[in-house]
Design a protein around this motif. Structure first.
Motif, PDB file in Angstrom:
ATOM      1  N   ASP A  28     -25.870  34.861 -75.442  1.00 46.57           N
ATOM      2  CA  ASP A  28     -27.006  34.961 -74.128  1.00 46.57           C
ATOM      3  C   ASP A  28     -27.171  33.383 -74.221  1.00 46.57           C
ATOM      4  OD1 ASP A  28     -28.885  34.988 -72.161  1.00 46.57           O
ATOM      5  OD2 ASP A  28     -30.068  36.648 -73.387  1.00 46.57           O
ATOM      6  N   PRO A  29     -26.496  33.189 -72.917  1.00 48.40           N
ATOM      7  CA  PRO A  29     -26.884  31.610 -72.412  1.00 48.40           C
ATOM      8  C   PRO A  29     -28.569  31.064 -72.772  1.00 48.40           C
ATOM      9  CG  PRO A  29     -26.028  32.555 -70.533  1.00 48.40           C
ATOM     10  CD  PRO A  29     -26.124  33.882 -71.987  1.00 48.40           C
ATOM     11  N   ALA A  30     -28.952  31.937 -72.217  1.00 48.92           N
ATOM     12  CA  ALA A  30     -30.838  31.399 -72.274  1.00 48.92           C
ATOM     13  C   ALA A  30     -30.825  30.932 -73.916  1.00 48.92           C
ATOM     14  CB  ALA A  30     -32.080  32.929 -72.124  1.00 48.92           C
ATOM     15  N   TRP A  31     -30.516  31.774 -75.416  1.00 49.00           N
ATOM     16  CA  TRP A  31     -30.961  31.415 -76.070  1.00 49.00           C
ATOM     17  C   TRP A  31     -29.796  29.895 -77.125  1.00 49.00           C
ATOM     18  CZ3 TRP A  31     -34.930  33.433 -76.906  1.00 49.00           C
ATOM     19  CH2 TRP A  31     -35.248  34.882 -76.067  1.00 49.00           C
ATOM     20  N   ARG A  32     -28.548  29.699 -76.451  1.00 51.23           N
ATOM     21  CA  ARG A  32     -27.547  28.606 -76.724  1.00 51.23           C
ATOM     22  C   ARG A  32     -28.371  27.188 -77.004  1.00 51.23           C
ATOM     23  NH1 ARG A  32     -24.314  24.710 -76.187  1.00 51.23           N
ATOM     24  NH2 ARG A  32     -22.460  25.128 -78.125  1.00 51.23           N
ATOM     25  N   SER A  33     -29.541  27.120 -76.066  1.00 53.40           N
ATOM     26  CA  SER A  33     -29.904  26.083 -76.118  1.00 53.40           C
ATOM     27  C   SER A  33     -30.842  25.657 -76.840  1.00 53.40           C
ATOM     28  CB  SER A  33     -30.383  25.164 -74.573  1.00 53.40           C
ATOM     29  OG  SER A  33     -31.390  23.758 -75.043  1.00 53.40           O
ATOM     30  N   GLU A  34     -31.739  26.552 -77.877  1.00 54.23           N
ATOM     31  CA  GLU A  34     -32.374  26.094 -78.542  1.00 54.23           C
ATOM     32  C   GLU A  34     -31.740  26.508 -79.990  1.00 54.23           C
ATOM     33  OE1 GLU A  34     -36.040  25.539 -81.055  1.00 54.23           O
ATOM     34  OE2 GLU A  34     -35.158  25.067 -78.629  1.00 54.23           O
ATOM     35  N   ALA A  35     -30.731  27.092 -79.785  1.00 53.51           N
ATOM     36  CA  ALA A  35     -29.738  27.757 -81.156  1.00 53.51           C
ATOM     37  C   ALA A  35     -29.426  26.432 -81.436  1.00 53.51           C
ATOM     38  CB  ALA A  35     -28.540  28.530 -81.250  1.00 53.51           C
ATOM     39  N   ASN A  74     -28.576  25.635 -85.874  1.00 46.85           N
ATOM     40  CA  ASN A  74     -27.488  26.955 -86.074  1.00 46.85           C
ATOM     41  C   ASN A  74     -26.302  27.176 -85.758  1.00 46.85           C
ATOM     42  OD1 ASN A  74     -27.646  30.018 -87.192  1.00 46.85           O
ATOM     43  ND2 ASN A  74     -29.851  29.774 -87.545  1.00 46.85           N
ATOM     44  N   PRO A  75     -24.944  27.559 -86.044  1.00 45.39           N
ATOM     45  CA  PRO A  75     -23.924  27.944 -85.573  1.00 45.39           C
ATOM     46  C   PRO A  75     -23.368  29.499 -85.092  1.00 45.39           C
ATOM     47  CG  PRO A  75     -23.259  27.032 -87.914  1.00 45.39           C
ATOM     48  CD  PRO A  75     -24.818  26.792 -87.254  1.00 45.39           C
ATOM     49  N   LEU A  76     -24.666  30.107 -86.181  1.00 42.81           N
ATOM     50  CA  LEU A  76     -24.873  31.687 -85.895  1.00 42.81           C
ATOM     51  C   LEU A  76     -25.209  31.151 -84.523  1.00 42.81           C
ATOM     52  CD1 LEU A  76     -26.129  33.848 -88.694  1.00 42.81           C
ATOM     53  CD2 LEU A  76     -23.368  33.819 -87.725  1.00 42.81           C
ATOM     54  N   GLY A  77     -26.129  30.832 -83.875  1.00 47.08           N
ATOM     55  CA  GLY A  77     -26.700  31.931 -82.662  1.00 47.08           C
ATOM     56  C   GLY A  77     -26.002  31.243 -81.758  1.00 47.08           C
ATOM     57  N   VAL A  78     -24.447  30.349 -81.597  1.00 55.01           N
ATOM     58  CA  VAL A  78     -24.452  29.865 -80.525  1.00 55.01           C
ATOM     59  C   VAL A  78     -22.539  30.868 -81.173  1.00 55.01           C
ATOM     60  CG1 VAL A  78     -25.216  27.551 -79.477  1.00 55.01           C
ATOM     61  CG2 VAL A  78     -23.601  27.977 -81.176  1.00 55.01           C
ATOM     62  N   ALA A  79     -22.469  31.406 -82.077  1.00 53.29           N
ATOM     63  CA  ALA A  79     -21.407  31.500 -81.621  1.00 53.29           C
ATOM     64  C   ALA A  79     -20.116  32.634 -80.734  1.00 53.29           C
ATOM     65  CB  ALA A  79     -20.780  33.010 -83.473  1.00 53.29           C
ATOM     66  N   LEU A  80     -19.050  32.037 -80.870  1.00 54.98           N
ATOM     67  CA  LEU A  80     -17.789  32.636 -79.969  1.00 54.98           C
ATOM     68  C   LEU A  80     -17.794  34.217 -80.438  1.00 54.98           C
ATOM     69  CD1 LEU A  80     -16.697  29.388 -78.898  1.00 54.98           C
ATOM     70  CD2 LEU A  80     -18.588  29.806 -78.018  1.00 54.98           C
ATOM     71  N   THR A  81     -16.622  34.261 -79.287  1.00 54.89           N
ATOM     72  CA  THR A  81     -16.816  35.940 -78.972  1.00 54.89           C
ATOM     73  C   THR A  81     -14.509  35.540 -79.947  1.00 54.89           C
ATOM     74  OG1 THR A  81     -15.325  35.889 -77.556  1.00 54.89           O
ATOM     75  CG2 THR A  81     -17.364  37.240 -78.042  1.00 54.89           C
ATOM     76  N   GLU A  82     -14.222  35.822 -80.695  1.00 59.34           N
ATOM     77  CA  GLU A  82     -13.088  36.065 -80.904  1.00 59.34           C
ATOM     78  C   GLU A  82     -11.638  35.612 -79.643  1.00 59.34           C
ATOM     79  OE1 GLU A  82      -8.472  38.184 -81.840  1.00 59.34           O
ATOM     80  OE2 GLU A  82     -10.589  38.916 -83.248  1.00 59.34           O
ATOM     81  N   GLY A  83     -11.828  35.834 -78.401  1.00 65.37           N
ATOM     82  CA  GLY A  83     -11.367  35.684 -77.115  1.00 65.37           C
ATOM     83  C   GLY A  83     -11.864  34.278 -77.229  1.00 65.37           C
ATOM     84  N   GLU A  84     -13.603  33.761 -76.782  1.00 63.69           N
ATOM     85  CA  GLU A  84     -13.529  33.052 -76.035  1.00 63.69           C
ATOM     86  C   GLU A  84     -13.017  31.766 -76.724  1.00 63.69           C
ATOM     87  OE1 GLU A  84     -17.710  34.062 -74.551  1.00 63.69           O
ATOM     88  OE2 GLU A  84     -17.921  33.765 -76.840  1.00 63.69           O
ATOM     89  N   MET A  85     -12.964  32.236 -78.422  1.00 66.21           N
ATOM     90  CA  MET A  85     -12.444  30.942 -79.217  1.00 66.21           C
ATOM     91  C   MET A  85     -11.412  30.725 -78.664  1.00 66.21           C
ATOM     92  SD  MET A  85     -12.836  28.590 -81.590  1.00 66.21           S
ATOM     93  CE  MET A  85     -14.535  28.755 -81.975  1.00 66.21           C
ATOM     94  N   HIS A  86     -10.150  31.610 -79.147  1.00 65.08           N
ATOM     95  CA  HIS A  86      -8.479  31.563 -78.859  1.00 65.08           C
ATOM     96  C   HIS A  86      -8.251  30.976 -77.328  1.00 65.08           C
ATOM     97  CE1 HIS A  86      -6.690  34.076 -82.377  1.00 65.08           C
ATOM     98  NE2 HIS A  86      -8.000  33.741 -82.436  1.00 65.08           N
ATOM     99  N   ASP A  87      -8.857  31.794 -76.540  1.00 70.49           N
ATOM    100  CA  ASP A  87      -9.372  30.690 -75.318  1.00 70.49           C
ATOM    101  C   ASP A  87      -9.382  29.836 -75.108  1.00 70.49           C
ATOM    102  OD1 ASP A  87      -8.695  31.738 -71.974  1.00 70.49           O
ATOM    103  OD2 ASP A  87     -10.442  30.717 -71.600  1.00 70.49           O
ATOM    104  N   LEU A  88     -10.266  29.254 -75.795  1.00 68.47           N
ATOM    105  CA  LEU A  88     -10.565  27.652 -75.554  1.00 68.47           C
ATOM    106  C   LEU A  88      -9.451  26.640 -76.330  1.00 68.47           C
ATOM    107  CD1 LEU A  88     -14.411  27.266 -76.340  1.00 68.47           C
ATOM    108  CD2 LEU A  88     -13.428  26.307 -74.536  1.00 68.47           C
ATOM    109  N   CYS A  89      -8.723  27.234 -77.546  1.00 66.11           N
ATOM    110  CA  CYS A  89      -7.628  26.346 -78.629  1.00 66.11           C
ATOM    111  C   CYS A  89      -6.431  26.049 -77.617  1.00 66.11           C
ATOM    112  CB  CYS A  89      -8.028  27.291 -79.264  1.00 66.11           C
ATOM    113  SG  CYS A  89      -9.059  27.382 -81.234  1.00 66.11           S
ATOM    114  N   THR A 129     -36.548  30.499 -83.029  1.00 64.91           N
ATOM    115  CA  THR A 129     -37.433  31.036 -82.377  1.00 64.91           C
ATOM    116  C   THR A 129     -36.594  31.710 -81.452  1.00 64.91           C
ATOM    117  OG1 THR A 129     -36.998  28.924 -80.763  1.00 64.91           O
ATOM    118  CG2 THR A 129     -39.177  29.304 -82.550  1.00 64.91           C
ATOM    119  N   PHE A 130     -35.757  31.862 -81.611  1.00 64.80           N
ATOM    120  CA  PHE A 130     -34.786  32.382 -80.886  1.00 64.80           C
ATOM    121  C   PHE A 130     -33.695  33.704 -80.895  1.00 64.80           C
ATOM    122  CE2 PHE A 130     -31.255  30.040 -83.028  1.00 64.80           C
ATOM    123  CZ  PHE A 130     -30.496  31.162 -83.084  1.00 64.80           C
ATOM    124  N   ASP A 131     -33.720  34.918 -79.739  1.00 63.53           N
ATOM    125  CA  ASP A 131     -33.621  36.143 -80.842  1.00 63.53           C
ATOM    126  C   ASP A 131     -31.717  35.760 -80.362  1.00 63.53           C
ATOM    127  OD1 ASP A 131     -33.290  39.241 -81.649  1.00 63.53           O
ATOM    128  OD2 ASP A 131     -34.038  38.876 -79.434  1.00 63.53           O
TER     129      ASP A 131
END
Length: 297
Positions: free
Chosen positions: A156-163, A168-183, A212-214
């Motif tokens: 959720d973009p609302a949580w990314r900045s605080e994560a 905390n990399p868990l809070g900003v973890a990408l999906t498999e598709g997002e990661m592969h696409d970036l690479c 403080t993010f969900d």
């Protein structure tokens, strides 16, 4: 490329001691002896010391981090680690720099065999720019070995900045598709995943405690994303065999290229054209023999 002002503002707001990056397991690939290996986001250099043990007297371990105090600490203890391993000062170095601007840290085009990243890319100001820089500094046939978390749904973009601020990399973890696409957009011709296992709910809750993010209902797994700087195979649907020799000092049996590709010593295993391109054009070429085409896909 982001400006220095943007990068400075972003990295200054990240808590240098927060989150879970300091507790992440240090994953290291095989066949590092004699290679130049770069650790991006090396913190205080402990991973670089481990890498130097594997690159040996004929290789070099390089650490880059954006926190000057961390690099000072890494340099302060470098000599004792080199002495312990019987290595000279030319075998290890450290520099201050941002992942999006490795040139400023003195890392030249095509000068590195392997780049190791440990749960850092998703915290970058611009992960796409950081991946492009990593691809730039890798030699042809080089490998990115990225220990990371993947999620089952987008953040959720609302949580990314605080994560990011809380490191905390868990809070900003990408999906498999997002990661592969970036690479692939960064210039990597092949991407694989290795060792991915679910993050247990109790561990996930503990890692996010007090934040403080969900994280919502996202579920996570942890492992290594491997991206190879190789070209596309000439015949995309060709299939052939690969036989693992297992002759390296740190040989595994079987050798796991990914969670779906395992090679017992001495046994011919059918592989796709893309996997054949990886095995033939990277440092793994020294421990594999490719056979004749056996089928089409």
């Amino acid at each position: 490329m982001p400006t220095q002002e943007q990068l400075q503002a972003h990295y200054q707001r990240i808590n240098p001691h927060g989150g879970i990056t300091a507790r992440c397991k240090m994953w290291l690939p095989p066949l590092l002896e004699g290679r130049v290996v770069l650790d991006v986001g090396c913190r205080r250099g402990r991973g670089v010391y481990q890498i130097a043990d594997r690159t040996g007297k004929s290789g070099r371990a390089v650490g880059v981090d954006w926190r000057p105090s961390f690099i000072e600490d890494a340099r302060a203890h470098a000599a004792e680690n080199l002495d312990r391993s019987g290595l000279g000062p030319e075998c290890m170095s450290f520099a201050v720099g941002y992942p999006e601007d490795l040139a400023a840290a003195g890392v030249e085009d095509g000068s590195v065999d392997v780049v190791v990243v440990n749960s850092v890319l998703e915290l970058c100001f611009d992960p796409a720019a950081a991946l492009a820089q990593i691809c730039r500094v890798l030699k042809s046939g080089g490998e990115l070995y990225h220990a990371t978390f993947l999620a089952d749904s987008p953040v959720d973009p609302a949580w990314r900045s605080e994560a990011v601020r809380q490191c905390n990399p868990l809070g900003v973890a990408l999906t498999e598709g997002e990661m592969h696409d970036l690479c692939r957009k960064a210039g990597f011709g092949a991407v694989r995943q290795l060792g991915f296992e679910p993050v247990e709910p109790a561990e996930q809750v503990d890692s996010l405690a007090g934040q403080t993010f969900d994280p919502g209902l996202r579920r996570f797994s942890q492992g290594v994303v491997r991206a190879f700087k190789v070209g596309a195979p000439a015949v995309a649907d060709a299939s052939q065999t690969a036989r693992y020799l297992g002759v390296s000092a740190d040989a595994e049996d079987p050798f796991a290229l990914s969670d779906e590709e395992s090679f017992p010593v001495g046994e011919p295993v059918p592989v796709s054209a893309e996997t054949a391109a990886i095995l033939a054009n990277t440092r793994y070429a020294s421990v594999f023999v490719l056979g004749e085409q056996v089928s089409s896909r």
